[in-house]
Design a protein around this motif. Structure first.
Motif, PDB file in Angstrom:
ATOM      1  N   MET A 149       0.838  -1.197   0.000  1.00  0.00           N
ATOM      2  CA  MET A 149       0.000   0.000   0.000  1.00  0.00           C
ATOM      3  C   MET A 149       0.872   1.245   0.000  1.00  0.00           C
ATOM      4  SD  MET A 149      -2.468  -1.392   3.035  1.00  0.00           S
ATOM      5  CE  MET A 149      -1.077  -2.155   3.839  1.00  0.00           C
ATOM      6  N   GLU A 150       0.291   2.339  -0.413  1.00  0.00           N
ATOM      7  CA  GLU A 150       0.969   3.618  -0.278  1.00  0.00           C
ATOM      8  C   GLU A 150       0.000   4.625   0.327  1.00  0.00           C
ATOM      9  OE1 GLU A 150       2.064   6.035  -3.742  1.00  0.00           O
ATOM     10  OE2 GLU A 150       0.832   4.688  -4.929  1.00  0.00           O
ATOM     11  N   ILE A 151       0.572   5.650   0.901  1.00  0.00           N
ATOM     12  CA  ILE A 151      -0.235   6.732   1.454  1.00  0.00           C
ATOM     13  C   ILE A 151      -0.313   7.816   0.388  1.00  0.00           C
ATOM     14  CG2 ILE A 151      -0.465   8.469   3.272  1.00  0.00           C
ATOM     15  CD1 ILE A 151      -0.696   5.597   4.326  1.00  0.00           C
ATOM     16  N   GLY A 152      -1.518   8.123  -0.043  1.00  0.00           N
ATOM     17  CA  GLY A 152      -1.731   9.161  -1.040  1.00  0.00           C
ATOM     18  C   GLY A 152      -2.531  10.306  -0.455  1.00  0.00           C
ATOM     19  N   ALA A 153      -2.817  11.283  -1.261  1.00  0.00           N
ATOM     20  CA  ALA A 153      -3.587  12.442  -0.807  1.00  0.00           C
ATOM     21  C   ALA A 153      -4.958  12.036  -0.303  1.00  0.00           C
ATOM     22  CB  ALA A 153      -3.712  13.453  -1.947  1.00  0.00           C
ATOM     23  N   SER A 154      -5.506  10.945  -0.865  1.00  0.00           N
ATOM     24  CA  SER A 154      -6.845  10.498  -0.465  1.00  0.00           C
ATOM     25  C   SER A 154      -6.810   9.390   0.573  1.00  0.00           C
ATOM     26  CB  SER A 154      -7.615  10.027  -1.703  1.00  0.00           C
ATOM     27  OG  SER A 154      -6.933   8.945  -2.313  1.00  0.00           O
ATOM     28  N   GLY A 155      -5.628   9.036   1.080  1.00  0.00           N
ATOM     29  CA  GLY A 155      -5.541   8.003   2.106  1.00  0.00           C
ATOM     30  C   GLY A 155      -4.744   6.799   1.645  1.00  0.00           C
ATOM     31  N   VAL A 156      -5.162   5.610   2.079  1.00  0.00           N
ATOM     32  CA  VAL A 156      -4.429   4.376   1.830  1.00  0.00           C
ATOM     33  C   VAL A 156      -4.854   3.778   0.492  1.00  0.00           C
ATOM     34  CG1 VAL A 156      -3.875   2.082   2.704  1.00  0.00           C
ATOM     35  CG2 VAL A 156      -4.302   3.959   4.316  1.00  0.00           C
ATOM     36  N   ILE A 157      -3.869   3.627  -0.393  1.00  0.00           N
ATOM     37  CA  ILE A 157      -4.114   3.081  -1.724  1.00  0.00           C
ATOM     38  C   ILE A 157      -3.464   1.703  -1.786  1.00  0.00           C
ATOM     39  CG2 ILE A 157      -3.774   3.411  -4.200  1.00  0.00           C
ATOM     40  CD1 ILE A 157      -3.330   6.468  -3.399  1.00  0.00           C
ATOM     41  N   VAL A 158      -4.248   0.688  -2.095  1.00  0.00           N
ATOM     42  CA  VAL A 158      -3.747  -0.686  -2.165  1.00  0.00           C
ATOM     43  C   VAL A 158      -3.305  -0.971  -3.593  1.00  0.00           C
ATOM     44  CG1 VAL A 158      -4.306  -3.119  -1.838  1.00  0.00           C
ATOM     45  CG2 VAL A 158      -5.306  -1.390  -0.318  1.00  0.00           C
ATOM     46  N   HIS A 159      -2.049  -1.385  -3.720  1.00  0.00           N
ATOM     47  CA  HIS A 159      -1.527  -1.717  -5.044  1.00  0.00           C
ATOM     48  C   HIS A 159      -1.506  -3.211  -5.285  1.00  0.00           C
ATOM     49  CE1 HIS A 159      -0.570   2.271  -6.418  1.00  0.00           C
ATOM     50  NE2 HIS A 159      -0.233   2.540  -5.181  1.00  0.00           N
ATOM     51  N   GLU A 160      -1.478  -3.999  -4.215  1.00  0.00           N
ATOM     52  CA  GLU A 160      -1.532  -5.443  -4.385  1.00  0.00           C
ATOM     53  C   GLU A 160      -1.947  -6.089  -3.071  1.00  0.00           C
ATOM     54  OE1 GLU A 160      -2.036  -8.632  -6.162  1.00  0.00           O
ATOM     55  OE2 GLU A 160      -1.130  -7.093  -7.411  1.00  0.00           O
ATOM     56  N   ILE A 161      -2.710  -7.173  -3.190  1.00  0.00           N
ATOM     57  CA  ILE A 161      -3.055  -7.976  -2.011  1.00  0.00           C
ATOM     58  C   ILE A 161      -2.636  -9.414  -2.294  1.00  0.00           C
ATOM     59  CG2 ILE A 161      -4.913  -6.474  -1.221  1.00  0.00           C
ATOM     60  CD1 ILE A 161      -6.931  -8.333  -2.467  1.00  0.00           C
ATOM     61  N   VAL A 162      -2.449 -10.172  -1.231  1.00  0.00           N
ATOM     62  CA  VAL A 162      -2.021 -11.549  -1.411  1.00  0.00           C
ATOM     63  C   VAL A 162      -3.116 -12.342  -2.118  1.00  0.00           C
ATOM     64  CG1 VAL A 162      -0.462 -11.559   0.562  1.00  0.00           C
ATOM     65  CG2 VAL A 162      -2.825 -12.289   0.877  1.00  0.00           C
ATOM     66  N   GLU A 163      -2.668 -13.324  -2.854  1.00  0.00           N
ATOM     67  CA  GLU A 163      -3.595 -14.171  -3.595  1.00  0.00           C
ATOM     68  C   GLU A 163      -4.545 -14.871  -2.630  1.00  0.00           C
ATOM     69  OE1 GLU A 163      -3.275 -17.950  -6.617  1.00  0.00           O
ATOM     70  OE2 GLU A 163      -1.631 -16.500  -6.553  1.00  0.00           O
ATOM     71  N   GLY A 164      -5.821 -14.882  -2.983  1.00  0.00           N
ATOM     72  CA  GLY A 164      -6.827 -15.547  -2.165  1.00  0.00           C
ATOM     73  C   GLY A 164      -7.526 -14.652  -1.154  1.00  0.00           C
ATOM     74  N   LEU A 165      -7.031 -13.437  -0.969  1.00  0.00           N
ATOM     75  CA  LEU A 165      -7.656 -12.497  -0.035  1.00  0.00           C
ATOM     76  C   LEU A 165      -8.493 -11.513  -0.840  1.00  0.00           C
ATOM     77  CD1 LEU A 165      -7.686 -11.602   3.018  1.00  0.00           C
ATOM     78  CD2 LEU A 165      -5.985  -9.910   2.353  1.00  0.00           C
ATOM     79  N   SER A 166      -9.754 -11.363  -0.473  1.00  0.00           N
ATOM     80  CA  SER A 166     -10.624 -10.447  -1.210  1.00  0.00           C
ATOM     81  C   SER A 166     -10.412  -9.011  -0.741  1.00  0.00           C
ATOM     82  CB  SER A 166     -12.099 -10.830  -1.007  1.00  0.00           C
ATOM     83  OG  SER A 166     -12.508 -10.519   0.318  1.00  0.00           O
ATOM     84  N   ARG A 167     -10.850  -8.085  -1.565  1.00  0.00           N
ATOM     85  CA  ARG A 167     -10.793  -6.665  -1.196  1.00  0.00           C
ATOM     86  C   ARG A 167     -11.612  -6.407   0.070  1.00  0.00           C
ATOM     87  NH1 ARG A 167     -11.088  -3.109  -6.731  1.00  0.00           N
ATOM     88  NH2 ARG A 167      -9.268  -4.035  -7.724  1.00  0.00           N
ATOM     89  N   ASP A 168     -12.783  -7.043   0.152  1.00  0.00           N
ATOM     90  CA  ASP A 168     -13.631  -6.861   1.333  1.00  0.00           C
ATOM     91  C   ASP A 168     -12.948  -7.364   2.597  1.00  0.00           C
ATOM     92  OD1 ASP A 168     -15.651  -5.694  -0.165  1.00  0.00           O
ATOM     93  OD2 ASP A 168     -16.793  -7.553  -0.382  1.00  0.00           O
TER      94      ASP A 168
END
Length: 170
Positions: free
Chosen positions: A84-103
């Motif tokens: 993740m990175e911290i952007g002007a709008s907050g936490v931006i996810v660039h990648e998650i581990v395989e098998g884990l949903s966004r929710d």
């Protein structure tokens, strides 16, 4: 000066605040180290940590509850679940581990996380950023081989070891 520092953390807030020391550990006193200097002096602060505490609480939070090490300094967060990175709008996810949903990632985070379209593989994302960093360094007239970095972790806990950075970042 330090170009990039990689630190461990207990909490990172959605605005980039960093808490990597704690006064609540019994019989240990305040656990303050050199991270304050590193976070204040580095051009970029990257965090490597477990996404959740041992009790399941979030480490990526709306607002830090622990004493701050530095304000608005964190640029990148590498956890066992996401890049993740911290952007002007907050936490931006660039990648998650395989098998884990966004929710599921959102449920395990204490801050609102957003997903940009066209997420990259974390290795590609990290490599791209490093390449951009070196190009900018050369354009500024600096020798990339002279770049200085640092690594510091809170109390030497396993989640802050360089092996975690290698496993999750590259």
């Amino acid at each position: 000066h330090i170009d990039v520092t990689v630190l461990g953390a207990f909490e990172v807030a959605e605005n980039g605040d960093l808490a990597n020391w704690d006064m609540k550990i019994p019989h240990k006193g305040p656990l303050v180290g050199g991270a304050m200097d590193l976070a204040a002096a580095a051009k970029a602060v990257w965090i490597v940590m477990e996404h959740n505490t041992r009790s399941g609480g979030p480490r990526v939070v709306r607002q830090c509850t622990l004493p701050l090490t530095a304000q608005r300094c964190v640029r990148r967060i590498y956890t066992d679940l996401a890049v993740m990175e911290i952007g002007a709008s907050g936490v931006i996810v660039h990648e998650i581990v395989e098998g884990l949903s966004r929710d599921e990632l959102q449920k395990r985070s204490g801050a609102q996380v957003t997903f940009p379209p066209g997420r990259k593989d974390p290795r590609e994302f990290s490599r791209d950023e490093l390449e951009q960093f070196f190009v900018k360094t050369q354009r500024a007239g600096h020798d990339p081989s002279a770049i200085k970095g640092s690594y510091a972790g809170a109390m030497g806990l396993p989640q802050f070891m360089p092996s975690s950075f290698r496993a999750y970042a590259v």
